[in-house]
Design a protein around this motif. Structure first.
Motif, short mmCIF file in Angstrom:
data_model
loop_
_atom_site.label_atom_id
_atom_site.label_comp_id
_atom_site.label_asym_id
_atom_site.label_seq_id
_atom_site.Cartn_x
_atom_site.Cartn_y
_atom_site.Cartn_z
N PRO A 38 -10.98 31.09 82.68
CA PRO A 38 -12.31 31.18 82.06
C PRO A 38 -13.04 29.83 81.94
N ASP A 39 -12.28 28.74 81.81
CA ASP A 39 -12.91 27.42 81.70
C ASP A 39 -13.29 26.83 83.06
N GLY A 40 -13.04 27.59 84.15
CA GLY A 40 -13.37 27.14 85.50
C GLY A 40 -12.24 26.45 86.23
N SER A 41 -11.17 26.11 85.53
CA SER A 41 -10.03 25.47 86.18
C SER A 41 -9.24 26.52 86.96
N ILE A 42 -8.33 26.04 87.81
CA ILE A 42 -7.45 26.93 88.56
C ILE A 42 -6.03 26.61 88.14
N GLY A 43 -5.29 27.62 87.74
CA GLY A 43 -3.91 27.40 87.35
C GLY A 43 -3.37 28.57 86.57
N GLY A 44 -2.31 28.32 85.84
CA GLY A 44 -1.68 29.37 85.05
C GLY A 44 -0.60 28.80 84.15
N LEU A 45 0.11 29.69 83.50
CA LEU A 45 1.10 29.30 82.51
C LEU A 45 2.43 29.98 82.83
N ILE A 46 3.49 29.18 82.87
CA ILE A 46 4.85 29.70 82.99
C ILE A 46 5.46 29.63 81.60
N GLU A 47 5.98 30.76 81.14
CA GLU A 47 6.57 30.78 79.80
C GLU A 47 7.94 31.45 79.83
N THR A 48 8.93 30.73 79.33
CA THR A 48 10.26 31.28 79.13
C THR A 48 10.61 31.09 77.67
N HIS A 49 11.82 31.51 77.30
CA HIS A 49 12.24 31.40 75.90
C HIS A 49 13.64 30.81 75.83
N ASP A 50 13.87 29.99 74.82
CA ASP A 50 15.20 29.42 74.65
C ASP A 50 16.09 30.42 73.91
N GLU A 51 17.32 30.02 73.62
CA GLU A 51 18.28 30.93 72.98
C GLU A 51 17.85 31.38 71.59
N THR A 52 16.94 30.66 70.95
CA THR A 52 16.44 31.08 69.63
C THR A 52 15.21 31.97 69.74
N GLY A 53 14.70 32.13 70.96
CA GLY A 53 13.49 32.94 71.15
C GLY A 53 12.21 32.12 71.16
N ALA A 54 12.32 30.82 70.97
CA ALA A 54 11.13 29.96 70.98
C ALA A 54 10.58 29.83 72.40
N ILE B 241 8.96 28.27 75.70
CA ILE B 241 8.92 27.02 76.46
C ILE B 241 7.85 27.24 77.51
N GLN B 242 6.81 26.40 77.48
CA GLN B 242 5.66 26.62 78.36
C GLN B 242 5.42 25.45 79.30
N THR B 243 5.02 25.79 80.52
CA THR B 243 4.56 24.80 81.48
C THR B 243 3.19 25.26 81.96
N LYS B 244 2.18 24.48 81.64
CA LYS B 244 0.82 24.77 82.10
C LYS B 244 0.64 24.07 83.44
N VAL B 245 0.24 24.84 84.45
CA VAL B 245 0.05 24.33 85.82
C VAL B 245 -1.42 24.39 86.14
N THR B 246 -1.99 23.26 86.59
CA THR B 246 -3.41 23.21 86.92
C THR B 246 -3.61 22.48 88.24
N LEU B 247 -4.40 23.07 89.13
CA LEU B 247 -4.82 22.41 90.36
C LEU B 247 -5.99 21.51 89.99
N THR B 248 -5.85 20.20 90.21
CA THR B 248 -6.90 19.28 89.77
C THR B 248 -7.74 18.71 90.89
N ASP B 249 -7.18 18.61 92.12
CA ASP B 249 -7.96 17.99 93.19
C ASP B 249 -7.34 18.28 94.55
N ILE B 250 -8.20 18.35 95.55
CA ILE B 250 -7.77 18.42 96.95
C ILE B 250 -8.51 17.31 97.67
#
Length: 181
Positions: A82-98, A100-109
């Motif tokens: 929605p903000d015009g960027s290109i990318g997404g979010l990878i989300e997993t969970h640790d053994e406590t259920g918390a 863990i996120q990695t935000k991936v963004t394409l910034t330049d070609i």
């Protein structure tokens, strides 16, 4: 953040027809802890110690990554946000259920230097593409090289071809999976 209209123009220019996907033959993509089969804008195989499946929708300039790691089925979608960027979010969970996120963004070609720059959370990662030839807006047998915290990650599409659009989506999915803790 860069202005996105020129980015989409470059992607359109170098990816041939943006609305018509071009079929690619079965090939392999291998490198540091990466062993994938690639066919028609999709891949399957292993990254590090888990299995992955990724598919690129060339017409929508989006991709979806599915991973099975540490007993968890993980899905991530990379697309225009929605903000015009290109990318997404990878989300997993640790053994406590918390989460863990990695935000991936394409910034330049950068077509002049054959570099695609991504951001993983706050880490900016330029990826240099070397290749045997550049024909009909496609890299022939491209090798992708990224430097991450002093460590080099390199992988090659063997006997295959990729445009800037497919390369960008491959990089978001593969490096996103590779770098996610």
């Amino acid at each position: 953040m860069k202005f996105w209209l020129p980015l989409f123009a470059v992607i359109g220019l170098f990816s041939g027809s943006v609305v018509k996907a071009e079929e690619h033959n079965l090939t392999t993509l291998r490198g540091d802890d990466i062993d994938l089969k690639v066919y028609d804008h999709a891949f399957a195989g292993s990254i590090r110690d888990f299995v992955v499946f990724g598919v690129n929708d060339e017409a929508a300039f989006s991709s979806e990554l599915t991973m099975k790691r540490k007993g968890e089925l993980v899905k991530a979608v990379f697309k225009k946000q929605p903000d015009g960027s290109i990318g997404g979010l990878i989300e997993t969970h640790d053994e406590t259920g918390a989460a863990i996120q990695t935000k991936v963004t394409l910034t330049d070609i950068e077509p002049d230097t054959h570099t695609i720059t991504l951001k993983f959370n706050d880490q900016v990662v330029p990826v240099v593409i070397t290749f045997d030839a550049f024909e009909k807006a496609h890299f022939i047998n491209p090798t992708y090289t990224a430097s991450l915290s002093g460590r080099q990650i390199q992988f090659k599409l063997e006997n295959g071809k990729a445009c800037y659009g497919f390369s960008s989506n491959l990089l978001m999915m593969i490096l996103g999976a590779y770098l996610h803790p």
